[in-house]
Design a protein around this motif. Structure first.
Motif, PDB file in Angstrom:
ATOM      1  N   SER A  72       9.238  -4.707 -14.310  1.00  0.00           N
ATOM      2  CA  SER A  72       7.586  -4.338 -14.691  1.00  0.00           C
ATOM      3  C   SER A  72       6.994  -5.005 -13.293  1.00  0.00           C
ATOM      4  O   SER A  72       5.802  -4.384 -13.262  1.00  0.00           O
ATOM      5  CB  SER A  72       7.416  -4.490 -16.006  1.00  0.00           C
ATOM      6  N   VAL A  73       7.324  -6.191 -13.163  1.00  0.00           N
ATOM      7  CA  VAL A  73       6.575  -6.714 -12.131  1.00  0.00           C
ATOM      8  C   VAL A  73       6.247  -5.754 -10.842  1.00  0.00           C
ATOM      9  O   VAL A  73       5.300  -5.479 -10.080  1.00  0.00           O
ATOM     10  CB  VAL A  73       7.184  -8.045 -11.836  1.00  0.00           C
ATOM     11  N   LYS A  74       7.620  -5.400 -10.542  1.00  0.00           N
ATOM     12  CA  LYS A  74       7.728  -4.323  -9.346  1.00  0.00           C
ATOM     13  C   LYS A  74       6.811  -3.099  -9.597  1.00  0.00           C
ATOM     14  O   LYS A  74       6.112  -2.569  -8.694  1.00  0.00           O
ATOM     15  CB  LYS A  74       9.038  -3.990  -9.018  1.00  0.00           C
ATOM     16  N   ALA A  75       6.813  -2.371 -10.774  1.00  0.00           N
ATOM     17  CA  ALA A  75       6.129  -1.371 -11.306  1.00  0.00           C
ATOM     18  C   ALA A  75       4.647  -1.657 -11.109  1.00  0.00           C
ATOM     19  O   ALA A  75       3.787  -0.750 -10.516  1.00  0.00           O
ATOM     20  CB  ALA A  75       6.362  -1.099 -12.578  1.00  0.00           C
ATOM     21  N   ILE A  76       4.251  -2.734 -11.340  1.00  0.00           N
ATOM     22  CA  ILE A  76       2.726  -3.169 -11.401  1.00  0.00           C
ATOM     23  C   ILE A  76       2.487  -3.241  -9.972  1.00  0.00           C
ATOM     24  O   ILE A  76       1.175  -2.782  -9.747  1.00  0.00           O
ATOM     25  CB  ILE A  76       2.477  -4.406 -12.195  1.00  0.00           C
ATOM     26  N   LYS A  77       3.108  -3.870  -9.036  1.00  0.00           N
ATOM     27  CA  LYS A  77       2.865  -4.157  -7.732  1.00  0.00           C
ATOM     28  C   LYS A  77       2.637  -2.604  -7.082  1.00  0.00           C
ATOM     29  O   LYS A  77       1.688  -2.511  -6.365  1.00  0.00           O
ATOM     30  CB  LYS A  77       3.906  -4.907  -7.089  1.00  0.00           C
ATOM     31  N   GLU A  78       3.529  -1.836  -7.328  1.00  0.00           N
ATOM     32  CA  GLU A  78       3.460  -0.538  -6.749  1.00  0.00           C
ATOM     33  C   GLU A  78       2.051   0.280  -7.265  1.00  0.00           C
ATOM     34  O   GLU A  78       1.553   0.870  -6.457  1.00  0.00           O
ATOM     35  CB  GLU A  78       4.547   0.381  -7.061  1.00  0.00           C
ATOM     36  N   ALA A  79       1.822   0.190  -8.353  1.00  0.00           N
ATOM     37  CA  ALA A  79       0.724   0.829  -8.912  1.00  0.00           C
ATOM     38  C   ALA A  79      -0.758   0.251  -8.438  1.00  0.00           C
ATOM     39  O   ALA A  79      -1.479   1.000  -8.209  1.00  0.00           O
ATOM     40  CB  ALA A  79       0.738   0.559 -10.527  1.00  0.00           C
ATOM     41  N   ASN A  80      -0.530  -0.981  -8.075  1.00  0.00           N
ATOM     42  CA  ASN A  80      -1.849  -1.597  -7.289  1.00  0.00           C
ATOM     43  C   ASN A  80      -1.712  -1.216  -6.050  1.00  0.00           C
ATOM     44  O   ASN A  80      -3.056  -1.405  -5.440  1.00  0.00           O
ATOM     45  CB  ASN A  80      -1.733  -3.043  -7.743  1.00  0.00           C
ATOM     46  N   ILE A  81      -0.844  -0.821  -5.024  1.00  0.00           N
ATOM     47  CA  ILE A  81      -0.785  -0.261  -3.943  1.00  0.00           C
ATOM     48  C   ILE A  81      -1.507   0.968  -3.913  1.00  0.00           C
ATOM     49  O   ILE A  81      -2.480   1.323  -3.080  1.00  0.00           O
ATOM     50  CB  ILE A  81       0.656  -0.124  -3.473  1.00  0.00           C
ATOM     51  N   VAL A  82      -1.175   1.984  -4.804  1.00  0.00           N
ATOM     52  CA  VAL A  82      -1.703   3.360  -4.661  1.00  0.00           C
ATOM     53  C   VAL A  82      -3.023   3.557  -5.701  1.00  0.00           C
ATOM     54  O   VAL A  82      -3.600   4.527  -5.356  1.00  0.00           O
ATOM     55  CB  VAL A  82      -0.506   4.181  -5.077  1.00  0.00           C
ATOM     56  N   ALA A  83      -3.032   2.706  -6.676  1.00  0.00           N
ATOM     57  CA  ALA A  83      -4.339   2.951  -7.542  1.00  0.00           C
ATOM     58  C   ALA A  83      -4.691   1.333  -8.069  1.00  0.00           C
ATOM     59  O   ALA A  83      -4.667   0.576  -7.223  1.00  0.00           O
ATOM     60  CB  ALA A  83      -3.834   3.746  -8.483  1.00  0.00           C
ATOM     61  N   SER A  84      -4.775   1.322  -9.404  1.00  0.00           N
ATOM     62  CA  SER A  84      -5.188   0.177  -9.925  1.00  0.00           C
ATOM     63  C   SER A  84      -4.577   0.014 -11.389  1.00  0.00           C
ATOM     64  O   SER A  84      -4.749   1.114 -12.017  1.00  0.00           O
ATOM     65  CB  SER A  84      -6.678  -0.201  -9.884  1.00  0.00           C
TER      66      SER A  84
END
Ligand SMILES: *Cc1c(COP(=O)(O)O)cnc(C)c1O
Length: 362
Positions: free
Chosen positions: A103-115
């Motif tokens: 989930s840490v990785k999923a959160i990181k990616e979501a914050n790259i493309v959106a928020s």
């Protein structure tokens, strides 16, 4: 040679009947005089397995008519980005429950493309449990709520899924899809890399609501990164990973032939209870770091009295044709991944070995 008892977290052991079927059909599949790998993805023979695999997912999980099954590439890791790209509108945000590594990785990616924001986390407890419903702080305007149903590395698992209210619920089920019957219709999207519980690597399973895909914002997205592209072409917009999908079909047929998800759950509970029962019985030698209510039935994480003994344990297990018992490098310790395809008899062999190892080294 007997088959190795394979406790790797992924790629993981596959059901022997699924492998044997592939072996028997390898060079001459469905009377074509070719292998699946060599056959056009537009042929009627390939089309049959493609749709059979889709139908088996719908059937096994009892998905309602709004759901479609997609076969994508790029692993679950690509979904970490594709999901927020499609569904978080400009200025919007999504909620994530943080249960560790994935989930840490999923959160990181979501914050790259959106928020996105954390709607709950068990970080303060070292991710040794999953957050309870009462601990979640949900944004009613969130584009979706994302959970990781099973933390492959820490060995935690949601036994009950959070209630997201009106917010679309999304689950990364890479390491426990099809482990038991679930109310999949509560979700708007479920995704999984196949290589843990449903097949070999190379294909990513996405179960998604058509009505939700219609709401995605895709104008600025490359064609391949839009769910609607794959939905409208039944995952045949471009060349799909046909051999991986064929293997997934073989695995799903095996699940169905064995009695479906209820039968999987019975096997899986039996296997997990064997290991967790052993920890209770030999509690001064084996220890689960995970809180009982959050313990995973797919990835059983455990510690021995010292790191030296853990090392010795892994080496001796390997000499006895049991592999993959070393914990993930980020957490240490030991881990037995006991996905659907691991036979209960295999776990019994492991438990007998563990009892003997504790007697000699305890
Ligand atoms: C393994 C795993 C992933 C990553 O999957 P890939 O297909 O390798 O990208 C993501 N989430 C969870 C829960 C996993 O166990």
């Amino acid at each position: 040679m007997e088959r190795t008892l394979n406790f790797y977290a992924g790629p993981a052991t596959l059901p022997l009947p699924a492998l044997e079927r592939a072996r028997d059909e390898f060079v001459n599949w469905a009377g074509t005089g070719m292998s699946v790998m060599e056959t056009s993805h537009r042929s009627k023979e390939y089309d049959q397995i493609h749709h059979e695999a889709m139908d088996l997912f719908k059937d096994l999980l009892g998905l309602d008519d709004d759901f479609e099954v997609l076969f994508l590439q790029g692993g679950a890791s690509s979904q970490f980005a594709m999901l927020p790209m499609n569904f978080i509108l400009p200025g919007g945000s999504a909620d994530y429950v943080n249960t560790g590594t994935w989930s840490v990785k999923a959160i990181k990616e979501a914050n790259i493309v959106a928020s996105c924001r954390e709607a709950g986390s068990s970080e303060a407890d070292g991710f040794t449990r999953v957050p309870t419903q009462g601990e979640l702080n949900l944004d009613p305007k969130a584009a979706y709520l994302h959970i990781t149903s099973n933390n492959t590395i820490k060995g935690t698992q949601f036994q009950d899924f959070p209630d997201a209210g009106e917010t679309p619920l999304v689950g990364d089920m890479s390491s426990d899809l099809l482990w038991r019957p679930i109310d999949a219709n509560r979700f708007s999207m479920i995704y999984a890399g196949a290589q843990k519980n449903v097949g070999p690597s190379g294909v990513t399973i996405v179960l998604i609501r058509k009505s939700w895909v219609e709401k995605a914002k895709v104008d600025n997205l490359p064609t391949m990164l839009r769910y609607v592209t794959h939905l409208s072409k039944e995952s045949l917009y471009n060349t799909p990973p046909s051999f991986s999908i064929y293997m997934v079909r073989n695995v799903l047929r095996w699940v169905k032939d064995l009695g479906g998800l209820a039968a999987m759950e019975e096997r899986n509970r039996m296997k997990g209870d064997l290991l967790y029962g052993l920890f209770n019985e030999l509690s001064d030698f084996y220890r689960s770091p995970v809180e009982p209510a959050s313990r995973s039935y797919m990835n059983v994480v455990f510690r021995l009295p010292s790191e030296e003994l853990e090392k010795k344990f892994v080496v001796e297990a390997q000499k006895n044709q049991m592999v993959g018992l070393k914990g993930h490098r980020s957490v240490g310790g030991c881990r037995a991944s006991i996905y659907n395809a691991m036979e209960p008899a295999g776990v019994q062999v492991l438990v007998d070995f563990m009892r003997e190892f504790a007697r000699v080294n305890g």
